[in-house]
Design an enzyme around this catalytic site. Structure first.
Site, short mmCIF file in Angstrom:
data_model
loop_
_atom_site.label_atom_id
_atom_site.label_comp_id
_atom_site.label_asym_id
_atom_site.label_seq_id
_atom_site.Cartn_x
_atom_site.Cartn_y
_atom_site.Cartn_z
N SER A 1 0.84 -1.20 0.00
CA SER A 1 0.00 0.00 0.00
C SER A 1 0.87 1.24 0.00
O SER A 1 1.87 1.30 0.71
CB SER A 1 -0.87 0.06 1.26
N ASN B 1 2.53 5.90 9.62
CA ASN B 1 1.87 6.43 10.83
C ASN B 1 2.63 5.98 12.06
O ASN B 1 3.21 4.90 12.06
CB ASN B 1 0.41 5.97 10.90
N ALA C 1 3.60 -0.76 3.71
CA ALA C 1 3.41 0.42 4.57
C ALA C 1 3.21 -0.11 5.98
O ALA C 1 2.61 -1.16 6.16
CB ALA C 1 2.19 1.20 4.11
N HIS D 1 -4.14 -1.19 -4.30
CA HIS D 1 -3.55 -2.43 -4.77
C HIS D 1 -4.16 -2.76 -6.13
O HIS D 1 -5.34 -3.06 -6.22
CB HIS D 1 -3.84 -3.58 -3.81
N HIS E 1 -4.07 -9.97 1.38
CA HIS E 1 -3.74 -10.08 2.81
C HIS E 1 -4.62 -11.11 3.49
O HIS E 1 -5.74 -11.40 3.03
CB HIS E 1 -3.97 -8.73 3.50
N MET F 1 0.57 -5.72 8.39
CA MET F 1 -0.33 -6.86 8.15
C MET F 1 0.09 -7.67 6.93
O MET F 1 -0.76 -8.31 6.30
CB MET F 1 -1.77 -6.36 8.01
N SER F 2 1.38 -7.65 6.60
CA SER F 2 1.82 -8.40 5.41
C SER F 2 3.25 -8.88 5.61
O SER F 2 3.78 -8.89 6.72
CB SER F 2 1.74 -7.52 4.16
N HIS G 1 -4.36 12.95 7.51
CA HIS G 1 -4.32 11.87 6.53
C HIS G 1 -3.64 12.30 5.23
O HIS G 1 -2.87 11.56 4.63
CB HIS G 1 -5.74 11.37 6.26
N TYR H 1 -6.23 -10.49 6.10
CA TYR H 1 -7.43 -9.81 6.60
C TYR H 1 -8.53 -9.70 5.55
O TYR H 1 -9.67 -9.37 5.87
CB TYR H 1 -7.10 -8.43 7.19
N GLU H 2 -8.19 -10.00 4.29
CA GLU H 2 -9.23 -10.04 3.27
C GLU H 2 -9.95 -11.40 3.29
O GLU H 2 -10.85 -11.63 2.49
CB GLU H 2 -8.61 -9.78 1.89
I1 8IG Z 1 0.12 1.76 6.96
O1 8IG Z 1 -0.26 0.97 12.76
C1 8IG Z 1 -0.11 0.66 8.58
N1 8IG Z 1 -0.34 -0.65 8.56
N2 8IG Z 1 -1.04 -3.52 12.19
N3 8IG Z 1 -0.65 -1.25 12.48
C2 8IG Z 1 -0.81 -2.32 11.67
N4 8IG Z 1 -0.72 -2.24 10.34
C3 8IG Z 1 -0.48 -1.02 9.83
C4 8IG Z 1 -0.31 0.12 10.61
C5 8IG Z 1 -0.40 0.00 12.02
N5 8IG Z 1 -0.08 1.17 9.81
#
Ligand code: 8IG
Length: 276
Positions: free
Chosen positions: A37, A239, A121, A69, A91, A215-216, A251, A93-94
């Site tokens: 991302s 972030n 990211a 994506h 991912h 998450m990847s 953002h 989570y999908e």
């Molecule tokens: I961009 O703060 C991104 N992806 N788990 N936590 C998790 N995944 C992320 C974060 C975050 N920022």
């Protein structure tokens, strides 16, 4: 938890690789890059595409549902070097199983790639990290509780008991730092998501040695190491992790920072890839 296994994800990857080679008219490929991302701005800096193939044409791929994506792979030539550039990933989570999440990496390696570059990211758990900063991943914490290597491994493939002592190649990290000495490195914690962490969870992760959270990547690294490919992974901090920032993030500022950094890192990758 029981994984639902594809009939044979390794055979599926071989089939996807054969289709990719046929469509590209290439005998094999040397390196693969997976863009996370916010990294799309890096795509054009990495090089001009000979060809862009929708992943849907290759079989075995589920299509990304995440914004940012794009479901395609580009074939890029750098001199004699043939590079595959995946413009996105899927991912856990999908709702996808680990073998689906790693299908692109397995396809690239089945198509000849000995080097895999994974980008993502991430949230910055290390308080020293600034938004927009790229960080080389030196190691990971796989906190998904899952592995792409659970289930049957067909005959002829390496043992499932993969050594992960140097999952993220020191040679490639050193090479990256020769191009950009300002690059720092850190430990990436992969969580299944899709929710972000609580501040308590981030304190736990920091105590456990994490610098980055996302998450990847970790499952793809495990799949790549199982097949003997060398891995370079780079996080773009977009972030501060939960509880690390006083005020909510703007953002637009985050997106602008990500875009600017992604373009810069695209140039780094373009310089690195021919030397990998
Ligand atoms: I961009 O703060 C991104 N992806 N788990 N936590 C998790 N995944 C992320 C974060 C975050 N920022």
């Amino acid at each position: 938890m029981t994984d639902v296994h594809a009939a044979d994800p390794f055979a599926q990857a071989e089939a996807s690789a054969a289709t990719l080679k046929r469509l590209a008219g290439a005998p094999d490929f040397d390196a693969a890059v997976v863009l996370g991302s916010g990294w799309l701005a890096a795509a054009d800096a990495i090089g001009a595409a000979e060809l862009e193939v929708p992943l849907a044409d290759l079989g075995g791929f589920e299509l990304p549902t995440t914004e940012g994506h794009a479901p395609a792979v580009r074939y890029i030539k750098h001199g004699n070097h043939r590079i595959l550039l995946f413009l996105g990933r899927v991912h856990m989570y999908e709702g996808y199983a680990p073998h689906t999440v790693v299908h692109g990496v397995r396809t690239a390696i089945a198509a000849g790639c000995r080097t895999v570059v994974l980008t993502n990211a991430a949230g910055g758990v290390n308080p020293a990290y600034a938004v927009g900063q790229p960080v080389l991943i030196s190691d990971h914490l796989n906190l998904t509780g899952r592995s792409p290597l659970s289930g049957p491994i067909p005959a002829g493939y390496p043992s499932r008991f993969t050594d992960l002592t140097e999952a993220y190649s020191r040679r490639l990290r050193d090479l990256a730092r020769r191009h950009d000495p300002a690059l720092t490195e850190g430990v990436y914690a992969m969580l299944p998501g899709p929710h972000y962490e609580t501040p308590a969870e981030i304190r736990m992760l920091r105590t456990a040695g994490a610098d980055l959270v996302g998450m990847s990547t970790a499952l793809e690294t495990i799949a790549a190491r199982h097949l003997g490919a060398e891995v370079l992974a780079i996080s773009l901090v977009t972030n501060p992790a939960a509880g690390l920032s006083e005020q909510p993030l703007d953002h637009r500022e985050v997106l602008d920072a990500a875009r600017a950094s992604a373009a810069r890192i695209g140039e780094l990758l373009a310089a690195l890839l021919p030397q990998m």
